[in-house]
Design a protein around this motif. Structure first.
Motif, PDB file in Angstrom:
ATOM      1  N   SER A 187      22.557  23.043  10.154  1.00 37.00           N
ATOM      2  CA  SER A 187      22.923  23.407   8.782  1.00 37.00           C
ATOM      3  C   SER A 187      24.174  24.283   8.757  1.00 37.00           C
ATOM      4  O   SER A 187      24.995  24.173   7.846  1.00 37.00           O
ATOM      5  CB  SER A 187      21.760  24.103   8.069  1.00 37.00           C
ATOM      6  OG  SER A 187      21.451  25.313   8.703  1.00 37.00           O
ATOM      7  N   GLN A 188      24.349  25.130   9.777  1.00 35.61           N
ATOM      8  CA  GLN A 188      25.564  25.946   9.847  1.00 35.61           C
ATOM      9  C   GLN A 188      26.787  25.075  10.126  1.00 35.61           C
ATOM     10  O   GLN A 188      27.864  25.306   9.575  1.00 35.61           O
ATOM     11  CB  GLN A 188      25.422  27.016  10.931  1.00 35.61           C
ATOM     12  CG  GLN A 188      24.428  28.096  10.572  1.00 35.61           C
ATOM     13  CD  GLN A 188      24.131  29.007  11.744  1.00 35.61           C
ATOM     14  OE1 GLN A 188      24.233  28.607  12.907  1.00 35.61           O
ATOM     15  NE2 GLN A 188      23.750  30.245  11.444  1.00 35.61           N
ATOM     16  N   GLN A 189      26.615  24.058  10.966  1.00 34.55           N
ATOM     17  CA  GLN A 189      27.710  23.130  11.229  1.00 34.55           C
ATOM     18  C   GLN A 189      28.092  22.378   9.959  1.00 34.55           C
ATOM     19  O   GLN A 189      29.272  22.182   9.677  1.00 34.55           O
ATOM     20  CB  GLN A 189      27.323  22.128  12.312  1.00 34.55           C
ATOM     21  CG  GLN A 189      27.221  22.710  13.688  1.00 34.55           C
ATOM     22  CD  GLN A 189      26.757  21.685  14.706  1.00 34.55           C
ATOM     23  OE1 GLN A 189      26.468  20.543  14.369  1.00 34.55           O
ATOM     24  NE2 GLN A 189      26.664  22.105  15.959  1.00 34.55           N
ATOM     25  N   LEU A 243      12.879  13.557   7.379  1.00 38.69           N
ATOM     26  CA  LEU A 243      12.702  13.660   8.828  1.00 38.69           C
ATOM     27  C   LEU A 243      14.002  13.334   9.568  1.00 38.69           C
ATOM     28  O   LEU A 243      14.240  13.845  10.655  1.00 38.69           O
ATOM     29  CB  LEU A 243      11.590  12.717   9.305  1.00 38.69           C
ATOM     30  CG  LEU A 243      10.158  13.151   9.014  1.00 38.69           C
ATOM     31  CD1 LEU A 243       9.194  12.032   9.359  1.00 38.69           C
ATOM     32  CD2 LEU A 243       9.816  14.404   9.797  1.00 38.69           C
ATOM     33  N   PHE A 244      14.824  12.486   8.983  1.00 37.23           N
ATOM     34  CA  PHE A 244      16.074  12.076   9.616  1.00 37.23           C
ATOM     35  C   PHE A 244      17.270  12.927   9.188  1.00 37.23           C
ATOM     36  O   PHE A 244      18.413  12.548   9.444  1.00 37.23           O
ATOM     37  CB  PHE A 244      16.350  10.592   9.335  1.00 37.23           C
ATOM     38  CG  PHE A 244      15.560   9.677  10.226  1.00 37.23           C
ATOM     39  CD1 PHE A 244      16.096   9.238  11.427  1.00 37.23           C
ATOM     40  CD2 PHE A 244      14.290   9.267   9.870  1.00 37.23           C
ATOM     41  CE1 PHE A 244      15.364   8.401  12.256  1.00 37.23           C
ATOM     42  CE2 PHE A 244      13.559   8.422  10.688  1.00 37.23           C
ATOM     43  CZ  PHE A 244      14.098   8.000  11.891  1.00 37.23           C
ATOM     44  N   ALA A 245      17.033  14.075   8.580  1.00 40.79           N
ATOM     45  CA  ALA A 245      18.128  14.964   8.161  1.00 40.79           C
ATOM     46  C   ALA A 245      19.035  15.374   9.328  1.00 40.79           C
ATOM     47  O   ALA A 245      20.263  15.353   9.172  1.00 40.79           O
ATOM     48  CB  ALA A 245      17.581  16.192   7.438  1.00 40.79           C
ATOM     49  N   ILE A 284      23.121  14.838   9.266  1.00 41.73           N
ATOM     50  CA  ILE A 284      24.023  15.985   9.414  1.00 41.73           C
ATOM     51  C   ILE A 284      24.957  15.755  10.603  1.00 41.73           C
ATOM     52  O   ILE A 284      26.164  16.002  10.509  1.00 41.73           O
ATOM     53  CB  ILE A 284      23.220  17.295   9.563  1.00 41.73           C
ATOM     54  CG1 ILE A 284      22.524  17.622   8.241  1.00 41.73           C
ATOM     55  CG2 ILE A 284      24.130  18.439   9.986  1.00 41.73           C
ATOM     56  CD1 ILE A 284      21.534  18.771   8.322  1.00 41.73           C
ATOM     57  N   SER A 285      24.422  15.261  11.703  1.00 43.79           N
ATOM     58  CA  SER A 285      25.253  14.993  12.881  1.00 43.79           C
ATOM     59  C   SER A 285      26.316  13.953  12.583  1.00 43.79           C
ATOM     60  O   SER A 285      27.472  14.100  12.992  1.00 43.79           O
ATOM     61  CB  SER A 285      24.388  14.517  14.049  1.00 43.79           C
ATOM     62  OG  SER A 285      23.487  15.518  14.434  1.00 43.79           O
ATOM     63  N   ILE A 286      25.941  12.906  11.868  1.00 44.16           N
ATOM     64  CA  ILE A 286      26.913  11.870  11.506  1.00 44.16           C
ATOM     65  C   ILE A 286      28.013  12.463  10.639  1.00 44.16           C
ATOM     66  O   ILE A 286      29.201  12.188  10.836  1.00 44.16           O
ATOM     67  CB  ILE A 286      26.213  10.691  10.792  1.00 44.16           C
ATOM     68  CG1 ILE A 286      25.339   9.928  11.789  1.00 44.16           C
ATOM     69  CG2 ILE A 286      27.237   9.753  10.151  1.00 44.16           C
ATOM     70  CD1 ILE A 286      24.433   8.900  11.157  1.00 44.16           C
ATOM     71  N   THR A 287      27.661  13.311   9.692  1.00 47.62           N
ATOM     72  CA  THR A 287      28.651  13.944   8.820  1.00 47.62           C
ATOM     73  C   THR A 287      29.575  14.851   9.614  1.00 47.62           C
ATOM     74  O   THR A 287      30.800  14.784   9.466  1.00 47.62           O
ATOM     75  CB  THR A 287      27.959  14.746   7.702  1.00 47.62           C
ATOM     76  OG1 THR A 287      27.148  13.865   6.929  1.00 47.62           O
ATOM     77  CG2 THR A 287      28.975  15.422   6.796  1.00 47.62           C
TER      78      THR A 287
END
Length: 131
Positions: free
Chosen positions: A27-29, A100-102, A106-109
């Motif tokens: 979330s910080q990223q 569940l896939f959040a 986030i990683s993709i973004t």
């Protein structure tokens, strides 16, 4: 007795941006991407979230047994039971799987937005960054 430079890890973190990103949680990223890239980051993440929710809704409404799929992907039984109660509506179940896939979204973004902005700047769609 040999003394080491106490600032050495700080110097490495300051020169290595990937080391800085590894210390931040997801979330910080994501907040850092939103801060740095603004509307492009937010739009990309919202878009990918809507696509994700749509795909999971389509899967659940088509009759895919999501608990079996998630167990095979490595999610724990306890996390599945807490997120997916028996007898829930199609949308609620799809939304639970979507949540569940959040970390994946986030990683993709976080990975994609810098490349997207860099490409758009080269193509002339965006102004170059201010010095």
């Amino acid at each position: 007795m040999e003394y080491k430079d106490a600032a050495e890890p700080l110097k490495k973190a300051a020169t290595d941006p990937s080391a800085e990103n590894k210390k931040l949680n997801k979330s910080q990223q994501l907040k850092q991407v939103f801060k740095e890239y603004g509307a492009v980051g937010v739009s990309f993440h919202v878009g990918i979230s809507l696509v994700s929710l749509g795909i999971f809704y389509l899967a659940v409404s088509s009759g895919v047994d999501m608990s079996t799929v998630l167990l095979k992907l490595g999610f724990s039984e306890a996390s599945l039971q807490s997120r997916m109660a028996a007898g829930t509506s199609t949308f609620v179940l799809a939304y639970a799987v979507h949540k569940l896939f959040a970390p994946v979204r986030i990683s993709i973004t976080v990975v994609s937005v810098p490349f997207l902005v860099r490409y758009c700047r080269k193509a002339g769609f965006f102004k170059p960054p201010a010095p």
